[in-house]
Design a protein around this motif. Structure first.
Motif, PDB file in Angstrom:
ATOM      1  N   UNK A 247       0.847  -1.182   0.000  1.00 21.03           N
ATOM      2  CA  UNK A 247       0.000   0.000   0.000  1.00 21.03           C
ATOM      3  C   UNK A 247       0.886   1.237   0.000  1.00 21.03           C
ATOM      4  N   UNK A 248       0.561   2.201  -0.841  1.00 14.53           N
ATOM      5  CA  UNK A 248       1.351   3.421  -0.963  1.00 14.53           C
ATOM      6  C   UNK A 248       1.157   4.299   0.261  1.00 14.53           C
ATOM      7  N   UNK A 249       2.230   5.006   0.616  1.00 15.39           N
ATOM      8  CA  UNK A 249       2.129   5.898   1.763  1.00 15.39           C
ATOM      9  C   UNK A 249       1.448   7.193   1.363  1.00 15.39           C
ATOM     10  N   UNK A 250       0.781   7.796   2.320  1.00 14.96           N
ATOM     11  CA  UNK A 250       0.112   9.070   2.086  1.00 14.96           C
ATOM     12  C   UNK A 250       1.168  10.166   2.041  1.00 14.96           C
ATOM     13  N   UNK A 251       1.118  11.032   1.014  1.00 15.06           N
ATOM     14  CA  UNK A 251       2.105  12.109   0.937  1.00 15.06           C
ATOM     15  C   UNK A 251       1.926  13.116   2.072  1.00 15.06           C
ATOM     16  N   UNK A 252       3.008  13.762   2.429  1.00 21.25           N
ATOM     17  CA  UNK A 252       2.955  14.766   3.479  1.00 21.25           C
ATOM     18  C   UNK A 252       2.507  16.102   2.892  1.00 21.25           C
ATOM     19  N   UNK A 253       2.180  17.030   3.778  1.00 16.27           N
ATOM     20  CA  UNK A 253       1.799  18.368   3.339  1.00 16.27           C
ATOM     21  C   UNK A 253       2.953  19.021   2.590  1.00 16.27           C
ATOM     22  N   UNK A 254       4.175  18.756   3.026  1.00 19.24           N
ATOM     23  CA  UNK A 254       5.351  19.324   2.349  1.00 19.24           C
ATOM     24  C   UNK A 254       5.476  18.778   0.925  1.00 19.24           C
ATOM     25  N   UNK A 255       5.197  17.511   0.723  1.00 19.86           N
ATOM     26  CA  UNK A 255       5.242  16.933  -0.620  1.00 19.86           C
ATOM     27  C   UNK A 255       4.166  17.554  -1.518  1.00 19.86           C
ATOM     28  N   UNK A 256       2.992  17.771  -0.967  1.00 19.80           N
ATOM     29  CA  UNK A 256       1.921  18.424  -1.727  1.00 19.80           C
ATOM     30  C   UNK A 256       2.325  19.853  -2.083  1.00 19.80           C
ATOM     31  N   UNK A 257       2.921  20.546  -1.124  1.00 17.08           N
ATOM     32  CA  UNK A 257       3.381  21.924  -1.337  1.00 17.08           C
ATOM     33  C   UNK A 257       4.420  21.967  -2.465  1.00 17.08           C
ATOM     34  N   UNK A 258       5.373  21.069  -2.432  1.00 25.48           N
ATOM     35  CA  UNK A 258       6.411  21.024  -3.470  1.00 25.48           C
ATOM     36  C   UNK A 258       5.817  20.680  -4.835  1.00 25.48           C
ATOM     37  N   UNK A 259       4.837  19.797  -4.847  1.00 29.03           N
ATOM     38  CA  UNK A 259       4.158  19.456  -6.096  1.00 29.03           C
ATOM     39  C   UNK A 259       3.450  20.674  -6.673  1.00 29.03           C
ATOM     40  N   UNK A 260       2.798  21.441  -5.815  1.00 24.15           N
ATOM     41  CA  UNK A 260       2.116  22.664  -6.261  1.00 24.15           C
ATOM     42  C   UNK A 260       3.112  23.693  -6.774  1.00 24.15           C
TER      43      UNK A 260
ATOM     44  N   UNK B 194      -5.418  17.750   3.840  1.00 26.36           N
ATOM     45  CA  UNK B 194      -4.164  18.509   3.799  1.00 26.36           C
ATOM     46  C   UNK B 194      -4.211  19.675   2.809  1.00 26.36           C
ATOM     47  N   UNK B 195      -5.066  19.569   1.808  1.00 27.45           N
ATOM     48  CA  UNK B 195      -5.067  20.533   0.701  1.00 27.45           C
ATOM     49  C   UNK B 195      -5.362  21.970   1.139  1.00 27.45           C
ATOM     50  N   UNK B 196      -6.373  22.243   1.966  1.00 27.56           N
ATOM     51  CA  UNK B 196      -6.629  23.650   2.332  1.00 27.56           C
ATOM     52  C   UNK B 196      -5.422  24.338   2.968  1.00 27.56           C
ATOM     53  N   UNK B 197      -4.704  23.633   3.841  1.00 26.63           N
ATOM     54  CA  UNK B 197      -3.530  24.235   4.487  1.00 26.63           C
ATOM     55  C   UNK B 197      -2.422  24.494   3.469  1.00 26.63           C
ATOM     56  N   UNK B 198      -2.251  23.577   2.530  1.00 28.11           N
ATOM     57  CA  UNK B 198      -1.225  23.748   1.488  1.00 28.11           C
ATOM     58  C   UNK B 198      -1.566  24.949   0.616  1.00 28.11           C
ATOM     59  N   UNK B 199      -2.814  25.053   0.195  1.00 26.46           N
ATOM     60  CA  UNK B 199      -3.233  26.182  -0.638  1.00 26.46           C
ATOM     61  C   UNK B 199      -3.113  27.501   0.115  1.00 26.46           C
ATOM     62  N   UNK B 200      -3.448  27.491   1.399  1.00 26.51           N
ATOM     63  CA  UNK B 200      -3.322  28.694   2.226  1.00 26.51           C
ATOM     64  C   UNK B 200      -1.855  29.124   2.308  1.00 26.51           C
ATOM     65  N   UNK B 201      -0.974  28.181   2.491  1.00 24.04           N
ATOM     66  CA  UNK B 201       0.472  28.475   2.562  1.00 24.04           C
ATOM     67  C   UNK B 201       0.980  29.071   1.246  1.00 24.04           C
ATOM     68  N   UNK B 202       0.535  28.522   0.133  1.00 22.25           N
ATOM     69  CA  UNK B 202       0.931  29.046  -1.183  1.00 22.25           C
ATOM     70  C   UNK B 202       0.426  30.471  -1.381  1.00 22.25           C
ATOM     71  N   UNK B 203      -0.792  30.733  -0.960  1.00 24.13           N
ATOM     72  CA  UNK B 203      -1.379  32.065  -1.094  1.00 24.13           C
ATOM     73  C   UNK B 203      -0.657  33.074  -0.203  1.00 24.13           C
ATOM     74  N   UNK B 204      -0.390  32.670   1.031  1.00 20.27           N
ATOM     75  CA  UNK B 204       0.306  33.570   1.954  1.00 20.27           C
ATOM     76  C   UNK B 204       1.719  33.907   1.471  1.00 20.27           C
TER      77      UNK B 204
END
Length: 161
Positions: A1-14, A43-53
């Motif tokens: 089973x694949x591991x769930x990506x972290x918020x940092x991985x999502x942020x880097x992907x964005x 995790x997505x709302x926090x990642x998007x908020x960080x990108x916007x800020x």
């Protein structure tokens, strides 16, 4: 089973996506969900908020960029508005950005440009006129603006410069 990506991985992907072109928040959310599945939705709302800020992502910047690119491609305000709505941009932001771009003021010039690119000759039959109207409508111009333009062609003995 694949591991769930972290918020940092999502942020880097964005960040990688935003390095290529501007994206709306809704587009980024959709791409993350498509790539990682529903397990990352919290995790997505926090990642998007960080990108916007950090000012890496801005729906206003995306909207303005999108509008100008579509104007350059010869699309009218109706088509641009429709495409922005599909990309998840709010109606208020679209209306404000279209006003700032003063796209309605330029509509006749844009219609003429799109018409010249495709036809560059007045319609001589009803069928040709219908084809011209249909083409311009598909490009996103209002019916009244199309009628005004085609009637102005009829009124002049030569094509507009």
């Amino acid at each position: 089973m694949a591991t769930t990506p972290t918020a940092e991985q999502l942020y880097q992907n964005c960040l990688a996506l935003l390095a290529r072109r501007e994206h709306s928040q809704a587009e980024l959310k959709q791409k993350l969900l498509r790539k990682y599945g529903m397990q990352v939705r919290e995790l997505i709302p926090a990642v998007l908020q960080r990108l916007t800020e950090a000012n890496y992502q801005s729906d206003l910047r995306f909207t303005e960029s999108f509008i100008y690119s579509r104007i350059e491609r010869g699309f009218g305000p109706n088509r641009i508005k429709f495409e922005l709505q599909k990309k998840g941009v709010s109606r208020d932001l679209i209306a404000n950005a279209l006003t700032i771009a003063s796209i309605k003021d330029q509509e006749q010039l844009q219609i003429e440009r799109a018409w010249r690119k495709k036809f560059n000759a007045r319609a001589t039959t009803t069928k040709e006129r219908y084809q011209q109207q249909n083409h311009l409508a598909m490009r996103g111009f209002s019916q009244s603006a199309i009628e005004n333009f085609l009637n102005s062609l009829k009124a002049h003995s030569t094509l507009p410069d």
